[in-house]
Design a protein around this motif. Structure first.
Motif, PDB file in Angstrom:
ATOM      1  N   VAL A  25     105.993   0.474 -38.989  1.00 15.17           N
ATOM      2  CA  VAL A  25     107.041   0.472 -40.016  1.00 15.17           C
ATOM      3  C   VAL A  25     107.454   1.900 -40.357  1.00 15.17           C
ATOM      4  O   VAL A  25     108.609   2.166 -40.712  1.00 15.17           O
ATOM      5  CB  VAL A  25     106.542  -0.264 -41.278  1.00 15.17           C
ATOM      6  CG1 VAL A  25     107.570  -0.183 -42.395  1.00 15.17           C
ATOM      7  CG2 VAL A  25     106.228  -1.718 -40.946  1.00 15.17           C
ATOM      8  N   ILE A  26     106.512   2.822 -40.228  1.00 20.72           N
ATOM      9  CA  ILE A  26     106.799   4.229 -40.512  1.00 20.72           C
ATOM     10  C   ILE A  26     107.119   4.999 -39.233  1.00 20.72           C
ATOM     11  O   ILE A  26     108.081   5.768 -39.170  1.00 20.72           O
ATOM     12  CB  ILE A  26     105.599   4.883 -41.232  1.00 20.72           C
ATOM     13  CG1 ILE A  26     105.364   4.213 -42.589  1.00 20.72           C
ATOM     14  CG2 ILE A  26     105.812   6.387 -41.404  1.00 20.72           C
ATOM     15  CD1 ILE A  26     104.113   4.674 -43.296  1.00 20.72           C
ATOM     16  N   ALA A  31     110.363   8.058 -35.233  1.00 27.94           N
ATOM     17  CA  ALA A  31     110.626   8.399 -33.833  1.00 27.94           C
ATOM     18  C   ALA A  31     112.121   8.340 -33.524  1.00 27.94           C
ATOM     19  O   ALA A  31     112.651   9.183 -32.789  1.00 27.94           O
ATOM     20  CB  ALA A  31     109.855   7.452 -32.919  1.00 27.94           C
ATOM     21  N   LEU A  32     112.816   7.354 -34.093  1.00 29.42           N
ATOM     22  CA  LEU A  32     114.257   7.234 -33.860  1.00 29.42           C
ATOM     23  C   LEU A  32     115.016   8.408 -34.466  1.00 29.42           C
ATOM     24  O   LEU A  32     115.945   8.953 -33.850  1.00 29.42           O
ATOM     25  CB  LEU A  32     114.768   5.915 -34.449  1.00 29.42           C
ATOM     26  CG  LEU A  32     114.285   4.636 -33.747  1.00 29.42           C
ATOM     27  CD1 LEU A  32     114.747   3.399 -34.509  1.00 29.42           C
ATOM     28  CD2 LEU A  32     114.790   4.595 -32.305  1.00 29.42           C
ATOM     29  N   VAL A  33     114.605   8.798 -35.673  1.00 30.98           N
ATOM     30  CA  VAL A  33     115.261   9.941 -36.324  1.00 30.98           C
ATOM     31  C   VAL A  33     115.041  11.215 -35.521  1.00 30.98           C
ATOM     32  O   VAL A  33     115.978  11.985 -35.259  1.00 30.98           O
ATOM     33  CB  VAL A  33     114.732  10.112 -37.764  1.00 30.98           C
ATOM     34  CG1 VAL A  33     115.220  11.431 -38.356  1.00 30.98           C
ATOM     35  CG2 VAL A  33     115.183   8.951 -38.632  1.00 30.98           C
ATOM     36  N   LEU A  34     113.797  11.434 -35.116  1.00 29.83           N
ATOM     37  CA  LEU A  34     113.491  12.640 -34.345  1.00 29.83           C
ATOM     38  C   LEU A  34     114.171  12.615 -32.978  1.00 29.83           C
ATOM     39  O   LEU A  34     114.566  13.659 -32.453  1.00 29.83           O
ATOM     40  CB  LEU A  34     111.977  12.779 -34.187  1.00 29.83           C
ATOM     41  CG  LEU A  34     111.209  13.098 -35.479  1.00 29.83           C
ATOM     42  CD1 LEU A  34     109.709  13.067 -35.233  1.00 29.83           C
ATOM     43  CD2 LEU A  34     111.620  14.471 -36.018  1.00 29.83           C
ATOM     44  N   LYS A  43     116.604  21.164 -26.848  1.00 30.12           N
ATOM     45  CA  LYS A  43     115.832  22.300 -26.364  1.00 30.12           C
ATOM     46  C   LYS A  43     114.496  21.804 -25.813  1.00 30.12           C
ATOM     47  O   LYS A  43     113.946  20.812 -26.307  1.00 30.12           O
ATOM     48  CB  LYS A  43     115.586  23.295 -27.494  1.00 30.12           C
ATOM     49  CG  LYS A  43     116.853  23.968 -28.005  1.00 30.12           C
ATOM     50  CD  LYS A  43     116.515  24.960 -29.101  1.00 30.12           C
ATOM     51  CE  LYS A  43     117.777  25.655 -29.606  1.00 30.12           C
ATOM     52  NZ  LYS A  43     117.468  26.627 -30.693  1.00 30.12           N
ATOM     53  N   PRO A  44     113.934  22.473 -24.808  1.00 28.68           N
ATOM     54  CA  PRO A  44     112.655  22.032 -24.226  1.00 28.68           C
ATOM     55  C   PRO A  44     111.553  21.891 -25.262  1.00 28.68           C
ATOM     56  O   PRO A  44     110.759  20.960 -25.213  1.00 28.68           O
ATOM     57  CB  PRO A  44     112.335  23.139 -23.217  1.00 28.68           C
ATOM     58  CG  PRO A  44     113.667  23.712 -22.853  1.00 28.68           C
ATOM     59  CD  PRO A  44     114.499  23.625 -24.091  1.00 28.68           C
ATOM     60  N   ILE A  45     111.537  22.808 -26.224  1.00 33.09           N
ATOM     61  CA  ILE A  45     110.469  22.749 -27.229  1.00 33.09           C
ATOM     62  C   ILE A  45     110.612  21.506 -28.106  1.00 33.09           C
ATOM     63  O   ILE A  45     109.628  20.903 -28.542  1.00 33.09           O
ATOM     64  CB  ILE A  45     110.467  24.037 -28.086  1.00 33.09           C
ATOM     65  CG1 ILE A  45     109.212  24.051 -28.971  1.00 33.09           C
ATOM     66  CG2 ILE A  45     111.733  24.128 -28.939  1.00 33.09           C
ATOM     67  CD1 ILE A  45     109.007  25.374 -29.678  1.00 33.09           C
ATOM     68  N   THR A  46     111.865  21.087 -28.347  1.00 35.43           N
ATOM     69  CA  THR A  46     112.100  19.894 -29.161  1.00 35.43           C
ATOM     70  C   THR A  46     111.648  18.641 -28.420  1.00 35.43           C
ATOM     71  O   THR A  46     110.981  17.772 -28.972  1.00 35.43           O
ATOM     72  CB  THR A  46     113.589  19.773 -29.518  1.00 35.43           C
ATOM     73  OG1 THR A  46     114.016  20.972 -30.154  1.00 35.43           O
ATOM     74  CG2 THR A  46     113.826  18.591 -30.438  1.00 35.43           C
ATOM     75  N   VAL A  47     112.022  18.538 -27.145  1.00 34.72           N
ATOM     76  CA  VAL A  47     111.629  17.391 -26.325  1.00 34.72           C
ATOM     77  C   VAL A  47     110.112  17.322 -26.194  1.00 34.72           C
ATOM     78  O   VAL A  47     109.503  16.251 -26.268  1.00 34.72           O
ATOM     79  CB  VAL A  47     112.293  17.480 -24.938  1.00 34.72           C
ATOM     80  CG1 VAL A  47     111.810  16.340 -24.047  1.00 34.72           C
ATOM     81  CG2 VAL A  47     113.809  17.454 -25.076  1.00 34.72           C
ATOM     82  N   LYS A  48     109.484  18.478 -26.021  1.00 36.68           N
ATOM     83  CA  LYS A  48     108.027  18.528 -25.886  1.00 36.68           C
ATOM     84  C   LYS A  48     107.345  18.079 -27.171  1.00 36.68           C
ATOM     85  O   LYS A  48     106.313  17.406 -27.146  1.00 36.68           O
ATOM     86  CB  LYS A  48     107.599  19.948 -25.527  1.00 36.68           C
ATOM     87  CG  LYS A  48     106.144  20.074 -25.140  1.00 36.68           C
ATOM     88  CD  LYS A  48     105.836  21.490 -24.681  1.00 36.68           C
ATOM     89  CE  LYS A  48     104.377  21.612 -24.256  1.00 36.68           C
ATOM     90  NZ  LYS A  48     104.062  22.989 -23.787  1.00 36.68           N
ATOM     91  N   ALA A  49     107.926  18.427 -28.305  1.00 34.48           N
ATOM     92  CA  ALA A  49     107.334  18.054 -29.589  1.00 34.48           C
ATOM     93  C   ALA A  49     107.439  16.557 -29.845  1.00 34.48           C
ATOM     94  O   ALA A  49     106.665  15.996 -30.629  1.00 34.48           O
ATOM     95  CB  ALA A  49     108.017  18.825 -30.713  1.00 34.48           C
ATOM     96  N   LEU A  50     108.406  15.897 -29.183  1.00 30.55           N
ATOM     97  CA  LEU A  50     108.585  14.464 -29.394  1.00 30.55           C
ATOM     98  C   LEU A  50     107.517  13.624 -28.691  1.00 30.55           C
ATOM     99  O   LEU A  50     107.285  12.475 -29.080  1.00 30.55           O
ATOM    100  CB  LEU A  50     109.967  14.033 -28.902  1.00 30.55           C
ATOM    101  CG  LEU A  50     111.160  14.429 -29.784  1.00 30.55           C
ATOM    102  CD1 LEU A  50     112.459  14.063 -29.089  1.00 30.55           C
ATOM    103  CD2 LEU A  50     111.072  13.745 -31.139  1.00 30.55           C
ATOM    104  N   ALA A  51     106.878  14.160 -27.667  1.00 29.96           N
ATOM    105  CA  ALA A  51     105.902  13.381 -26.893  1.00 29.96           C
ATOM    106  C   ALA A  51     104.783  12.807 -27.763  1.00 29.96           C
ATOM    107  O   ALA A  51     104.481  11.604 -27.672  1.00 29.96           O
ATOM    108  CB  ALA A  51     105.332  14.233 -25.765  1.00 29.96           C
TER     109      ALA A  51
END
Length: 360
Positions: A25-26, A31-34, A43-51
């Motif tokens: 629920v959280i 994850a959708l917002v990010l 940016k690569p750093i953003t995509v990497k942080a999403l993992a």
């Protein structure tokens, strides 16, 4: 936040993480917002942080799905909205002390109008804090079938048919199979396994007739990793597991009573009159459970309206899963129990020949 009655433990740390970090629920909206931010700023750093966010979300979804399926299969995919705790009759064996007393007190704390029947050989050692409670006490040596039968008949006639049964009473003698007396073995098996079966025989027919009720068993991890000195006790707990699982199928397929609930608690060491000492394992991993922790879990289960298997501490679930692994590996786990410094002698005194209880 990370503490409990047992102190800081793996369970007390994992619970809030499960409730927040691994809660779909959280985590799914997060994850959708990010992900949206990632698309606008790839940016690569953003995509990497999403993992890690995606992994946590996936883990939370899978855990929730597993919990949902566990609950639905354990309860035959049907609900029961007829619970009325002003009218339910709850029978608790071994309710004079320890876990049983905690169960009774917590039931009364939630609803003082609930009718509670305590069946025990030991005298009632506590008094209700509330006024006007409907509490009945019946003294009975549960290891004696005739006494148990007559007590159950009295309960039906004087109080009514219980709709909830806590098969909680237990006995441990703390002797090896070779050194224990005939009385030790007979008292243990009669009290821990035969008595729950006979109690079910007495009160299940009315539950089946109404398609309403809940039977809860106080089990033990010893069914899976039996330490030395309590082999007979562990065998009764293995039997209790078989009783629980066999009843699930009988209620659904034979008696056609899918709303009669069954719950089983798989607990490790609990600070009760049965045992004392320490495990030589860090408290963080394997704490000695407080009786109120166990009592609360059992009462939560019955108030949920659903049957379940309760693992405390949560590491017990991992141990149960490992049972199907390599035999040599599980043997190493079982061998570790010899390092426990536990006194298993309990409080009861029994006749060495007949197994009759002489002192509660």
């Amino acid at each position: 936040m990370f503490s409990s009655r047992e102190g800081v433990t793996l369970d007390s740390v994992a619970a809030p993480l499960r409730r927040w970090l691994l809660n779909p629920v959280i985590s799914v909206p997060a994850a959708l917002v990010l992900s949206g931010l990632g698309w606008t700023n790839p940016k690569p750093i953003t995509v990497k942080a999403l993992a890690p966010v995606y992994l946590a979300t996936l883990a939370g979804v899978l855990l929730s799905l597993n919990e949902y399926l566990d609950r639905q299969f354990a309860n035959n995919w049907v609900s029961d909205k007829t619970w009325n705790w002003n009218e339910e009759i709850v029978l608790v064996t071994g309710g004079s002390t320890g876990i049983g007393a905690s169960i009774c007190k917590q039931l009364l704390a939630r609803n003082p109008r609930t009718r509670i029947v305590v069946v025990d050989y030991a005298p009632l050692s506590w008094k209700p804090e509330q006024e006007g409670v409907r509490l009945s006490y019946y003294q009975c040596d549960l290891s004696k079938a005739d006494a148990l039968r007559s007590t159950c008949e009295r309960i039906k006639a004087e109080v009514g048919h219980p709709t909830v049964v806590f098969n909680n009473a237990g006995l441990v003698r703390g002797a090896t199979i070779m050194e224990g007396s005939y009385g030790d073995v007979e008292a243990t098996v009669r009290t821990n396994l035969i008595a729950p079966m006979l109690i079910i025989k007495e009160f299940l027919p009315e539950m089946v007739k109404r398609d309403h009720g809940h039977i809860l068993h106080t089990g033990s991890l010893s069914y899976l990793t039996p330490p030395a000195l309590i082999t007979d006790y562990a065998a009764t707990k293995a039997g209790l597991l078989a009783l629980h699982e066999g009843l699930q199928l009988e209620l659904k397929h034979v008696h056609k009573a899918p709303r009669v609930r069954l719950s089983l608690g798989i607990f490790c060491f609990i600070r009760t009159p049965l045992v004392s000492g320490h495990t030589n394992v860090p408290n963080f991993l394997l704490p000695f459970l407080h009786v109120d922790t166990v009592g609360e879990a059992m009462v939560d289960a019955v108030y949920s309206g659903y049957g379940s298997t309760i693992y405390l501490p949560g590491l017990n679930r991992v141990a149960a899963t490992l049972k199907g692994g390599p035999e040599w590996f599980f043997r190493i786990i079982r061998e570790s129990t010899v390092n426990f410094r536990i006194n298993f002698h309990g409080r009861q005194e029994v006749d060495k020949e007949t197994g009759k209880l002489q002192k509660a």
